[in-house]
Design a protein around this motif. Structure first.
Motif, PDB file in Angstrom:
ATOM      1  N   LEU A  83       0.885  -1.156   0.000  1.00 57.83           N
ATOM      2  CA  LEU A  83       0.000   0.000   0.000  1.00 57.83           C
ATOM      3  C   LEU A  83       0.927   1.211   0.000  1.00 57.83           C
ATOM      4  CD1 LEU A  83      -3.133   0.157   0.424  1.00 57.83           C
ATOM      5  CD2 LEU A  83      -2.622   0.584   2.831  1.00 57.83           C
ATOM      6  N   SER A  84       1.086   1.861  -1.130  1.00 52.58           N
ATOM      7  CA  SER A  84       2.044   2.969  -1.216  1.00 52.58           C
ATOM      8  C   SER A  84       1.302   4.285  -1.031  1.00 52.58           C
ATOM      9  CB  SER A  84       2.785   2.939  -2.553  1.00 52.58           C
ATOM     10  OG  SER A  84       1.902   2.951  -3.652  1.00 52.58           O
ATOM     11  N   VAL A  85       1.790   5.080  -0.088  1.00 54.60           N
ATOM     12  CA  VAL A  85       1.079   6.307   0.293  1.00 54.60           C
ATOM     13  C   VAL A  85       1.990   7.508   0.073  1.00 54.60           C
ATOM     14  CG1 VAL A  85      -0.085   7.513   2.174  1.00 54.60           C
ATOM     15  CG2 VAL A  85      -0.285   5.029   1.982  1.00 54.60           C
ATOM     16  N   PRO A  86       1.594   8.405  -0.846  1.00 54.97           N
ATOM     17  CA  PRO A  86       2.430   9.583  -1.107  1.00 54.97           C
ATOM     18  C   PRO A  86       2.409  10.586   0.048  1.00 54.97           C
ATOM     19  CG  PRO A  86       0.887   9.170  -2.935  1.00 54.97           C
ATOM     20  CD  PRO A  86       0.446   8.325  -1.773  1.00 54.97           C
ATOM     21  N   ALA A  87       3.580  11.109   0.375  1.00 50.48           N
ATOM     22  CA  ALA A  87       3.703  12.248   1.290  1.00 50.48           C
ATOM     23  C   ALA A  87       4.318  13.363   0.442  1.00 50.48           C
ATOM     24  CB  ALA A  87       4.597  11.892   2.468  1.00 50.48           C
ATOM     25  N   VAL A  88       3.516  14.408   0.165  1.00 47.43           N
ATOM     26  CA  VAL A  88       3.910  15.412  -0.840  1.00 47.43           C
ATOM     27  C   VAL A  88       4.620  16.582  -0.171  1.00 47.43           C
ATOM     28  CG1 VAL A  88       3.100  16.871  -2.725  1.00 47.43           C
ATOM     29  CG2 VAL A  88       1.910  14.716  -2.221  1.00 47.43           C
ATOM     30  N   TYR A  89       5.918  16.714  -0.425  1.00 45.33           N
ATOM     31  CA  TYR A  89       6.706  17.756   0.235  1.00 45.33           C
ATOM     32  C   TYR A  89       6.237  19.158  -0.157  1.00 45.33           C
ATOM     33  CZ  TYR A  89      10.148  14.202   1.544  1.00 45.33           C
ATOM     34  OH  TYR A  89      10.768  13.106   2.080  1.00 45.33           O
ATOM     35  N   ASN A  90       5.959  19.369  -1.431  1.00 45.63           N
ATOM     36  CA  ASN A  90       5.625  20.735  -1.859  1.00 45.63           C
ATOM     37  C   ASN A  90       4.110  20.946  -1.968  1.00 45.63           C
ATOM     38  OD1 ASN A  90       5.638  19.020  -4.134  1.00 45.63           O
ATOM     39  ND2 ASN A  90       6.093  20.678  -5.550  1.00 45.63           N
ATOM     40  N   LEU A 175      17.342  14.114  -0.044  1.00 47.33           N
ATOM     41  CA  LEU A 175      18.233  13.871   1.091  1.00 47.33           C
ATOM     42  C   LEU A 175      17.423  13.643   2.364  1.00 47.33           C
ATOM     43  CD1 LEU A 175      21.118  13.796   2.232  1.00 47.33           C
ATOM     44  CD2 LEU A 175      21.067  16.299   2.335  1.00 47.33           C
ATOM     45  N   ALA A 176      16.396  14.457   2.568  1.00 45.70           N
ATOM     46  CA  ALA A 176      15.536  14.294   3.743  1.00 45.70           C
ATOM     47  C   ALA A 176      14.819  12.945   3.706  1.00 45.70           C
ATOM     48  CB  ALA A 176      14.510  15.431   3.812  1.00 45.70           C
ATOM     49  N   THR A 177      14.401  12.534   2.515  1.00 45.18           N
ATOM     50  CA  THR A 177      13.668  11.273   2.383  1.00 45.18           C
ATOM     51  C   THR A 177      14.507  10.100   2.868  1.00 45.18           C
ATOM     52  OG1 THR A 177      12.432  12.130   0.512  1.00 45.18           O
ATOM     53  CG2 THR A 177      12.526   9.741   0.732  1.00 45.18           C
ATOM     54  N   GLU A 178      15.771  10.095   2.468  1.00 45.32           N
ATOM     55  CA  GLU A 178      16.625   8.962   2.845  1.00 45.32           C
ATOM     56  C   GLU A 178      17.219   9.108   4.247  1.00 45.32           C
ATOM     57  OE1 GLU A 178      18.803   6.772   0.054  1.00 45.32           O
ATOM     58  OE2 GLU A 178      20.615   6.744   1.259  1.00 45.32           O
ATOM     59  N   SER A 179      17.682  10.310   4.571  1.00 45.44           N
ATOM     60  CA  SER A 179      18.463  10.430   5.804  1.00 45.44           C
ATOM     61  C   SER A 179      17.608  10.775   7.017  1.00 45.44           C
ATOM     62  CB  SER A 179      19.555  11.481   5.636  1.00 45.44           C
ATOM     63  OG  SER A 179      18.971  12.751   5.449  1.00 45.44           O
ATOM     64  N   PHE A 180      16.445  11.365   6.799  1.00 45.74           N
ATOM     65  CA  PHE A 180      15.623  11.809   7.933  1.00 45.74           C
ATOM     66  C   PHE A 180      14.340  10.998   8.051  1.00 45.74           C
ATOM     67  CE2 PHE A 180      12.471  14.878   9.724  1.00 45.74           C
ATOM     68  CZ  PHE A 180      13.009  14.978  10.993  1.00 45.74           C
ATOM     69  N   PHE A 181      13.558  10.962   6.965  1.00 49.77           N
ATOM     70  CA  PHE A 181      12.280  10.249   7.031  1.00 49.77           C
ATOM     71  C   PHE A 181      12.435   8.744   6.836  1.00 49.77           C
ATOM     72  CE2 PHE A 181      10.945  14.576   5.744  1.00 49.77           C
ATOM     73  CZ  PHE A 181      10.124  14.862   6.823  1.00 49.77           C
ATOM     74  N   PHE A 186      11.460   7.730  -3.241  1.00 53.24           N
ATOM     75  CA  PHE A 186      11.346   9.161  -3.531  1.00 53.24           C
ATOM     76  C   PHE A 186      10.844   9.271  -4.968  1.00 53.24           C
ATOM     77  CE2 PHE A 186      13.126  13.280  -4.994  1.00 53.24           C
ATOM     78  CZ  PHE A 186      12.497  14.104  -4.082  1.00 53.24           C
ATOM     79  N   TYR A 187       9.774  10.070  -5.162  1.00 52.76           N
ATOM     80  CA  TYR A 187       9.064  10.061  -6.442  1.00 52.76           C
ATOM     81  C   TYR A 187       9.034  11.482  -7.000  1.00 52.76           C
ATOM     82  CZ  TYR A 187       5.124   8.381  -9.458  1.00 52.76           C
ATOM     83  OH  TYR A 187       4.304   8.009 -10.498  1.00 52.76           O
ATOM     84  N   VAL A 188       9.670  11.668  -8.158  1.00 54.29           N
ATOM     85  CA  VAL A 188       9.594  12.944  -8.873  1.00 54.29           C
ATOM     86  C   VAL A 188       8.431  12.826  -9.860  1.00 54.29           C
ATOM     87  CG1 VAL A 188      10.772  14.518 -10.447  1.00 54.29           C
ATOM     88  CG2 VAL A 188      12.072  13.381  -8.627  1.00 54.29           C
ATOM     89  N   GLU A 189       7.376  13.607  -9.604  1.00 53.53           N
ATOM     90  CA  GLU A 189       6.101  13.450 -10.334  1.00 53.53           C
ATOM     91  C   GLU A 189       5.852  14.631 -11.279  1.00 53.53           C
ATOM     92  OE1 GLU A 189       3.690  12.030 -11.866  1.00 53.53           O
ATOM     93  OE2 GLU A 189       2.614  11.157 -10.148  1.00 53.53           O
ATOM     94  N   TYR A 190       5.940  14.374 -12.577  1.00 52.96           N
ATOM     95  CA  TYR A 190       5.610  15.382 -13.591  1.00 52.96           C
ATOM     96  C   TYR A 190       4.301  15.013 -14.293  1.00 52.96           C
ATOM     97  CZ  TYR A 190       9.833  18.303 -13.546  1.00 52.96           C
ATOM     98  OH  TYR A 190      10.820  19.190 -13.208  1.00 52.96           O
ATOM     99  N   SER A 191       3.498  14.187 -13.690  1.00 55.24           N
ATOM    100  CA  SER A 191       2.259  13.674 -14.265  1.00 55.24           C
ATOM    101  C   SER A 191       1.716  14.476 -15.450  1.00 55.24           C
ATOM    102  CB  SER A 191       1.200  13.646 -13.158  1.00 55.24           C
ATOM    103  OG  SER A 191      -0.004  13.130 -13.663  1.00 55.24           O
ATOM    104  N   GLY A 192       1.682  13.856 -16.631  1.00 58.89           N
ATOM    105  CA  GLY A 192       1.085  14.479 -17.815  1.00 58.89           C
ATOM    106  C   GLY A 192       2.057  15.249 -18.689  1.00 58.89           C
TER     107      GLY A 192
END
Ligand code: 1GP
Length: 253
Positions: A83-90, A175-181, A186-192
């Protein structure tokens, strides 16, 4: 196709609210399927989509990517590998913290739904079954640190994104995704729309254990290769799978 998602380099995002192509055989060339969308997703259409795919490709990993706890039941948890759940930084803060607390609160409060309506509703039994179901769900949950980089996308509207990150900020989020959270993805989303390799290069320099996914506008094998060469572990291909399965095959190197 590989059965280990960490070795995946080609991922297909299947929208459960969109019709599946009549001939699913093209999925024999992808490494992982993520079932999720930004509009009109329900528990029922999610479950039907996962079951249709796993019936034809029992070895293919299939994830459910819900945007609401209402999409999740014991049946979808059983049917999906993760169950993959996005946490959107921006996105807005609701899409990084509040939504997830709400999600798990909702899940923790619906043991009867998670265990199935046919079970006898008797105090301790339901409570303990409910806790088992919540535990099963928790074991399958996988967090994705997300950056949404197309303001015109439904993903941006859904997650309250009104500002794009610079490549330096994308690198910081990675960096935060790997070292902190310590999120596994980590997903770079340019959808469309196709975003090119710049953000991927920025993120890749800080990711060793966390897998780097790029999604958005991939239509040709050359784009897949450009993104993988920039350091992504996998590309995610979405719309074109529904629109034109033959052209979808062109995204596979
Ligand atoms: C969407 O990243 C995926 O969540 C894929 O994007 O639909 O543009 O291929 P496309």
């Amino acid at each position: 196709m590989t059965t280990d998602w960490r070795a995946a380099s080609h991922i297909t995002k299947v929208d459960p609210a969109d019709p599946l192509p009549g001939n699913l055989s093209v999925l024999g060339h992808t490494d992982l399927v993520i079932v999720g969308g930004s509009d009109d997703v329900t528990e029922a259409n999610t479950l039907a989509t996962i079951e249709r795919i796993t019936a034809e490709f029992p070895q293919l990993p299939v994830w459910q990517e819900p945007y609401s706890g209402s999409h999740v039941s014991s049946d979808t948890v059983d049917a999906a590998d993760r169950l993959s759940v996005p946490a959107v930084y921006n996105g807005d803060s609701a899409n990084f913290v509040d939504k997830h607390v709400d999600f798990f609160t909702e899940v923790g409060q619906k043991p009867a739904e998670l265990t199935g309506a046919s079970l006898p509703v008797v105090g301790d039994l339901v409570q303990s079954k409910g806790r088992d179901a919540v535990t099963a769900l928790s074991e399958k949950v996988l967090a994705e640190g997300y950056v949404v980089q197309n303001l015109d996308s439904k993903a941006a509207a859904e997650s309250g994104v009104d500002t794009l990150y610079t490549p330096e900020q994308v690198a910081g989020a990675a960096l935060a995704t790997e070292s902190f959270f310590d999120f596994p993805v980590f997903y770079v989303e340019y959808s469309g729309t196709y975003g090119g390799p710049e953000d991927v290069e920025a993120a890749a320099q800080y990711l060793d254990d966390t897998a780097l996914f790029y999604g958005g506008g991939i239509q040709r094998a050359e784009q897949t290769e450009e993104i993988l060469d920039a350091g992504a572990d996998a590309v995610v291909v979405g719309d074109i799978f529904h629109e034109d399965p033959d052209r979808y095959l062109d995204t596979i190197p």
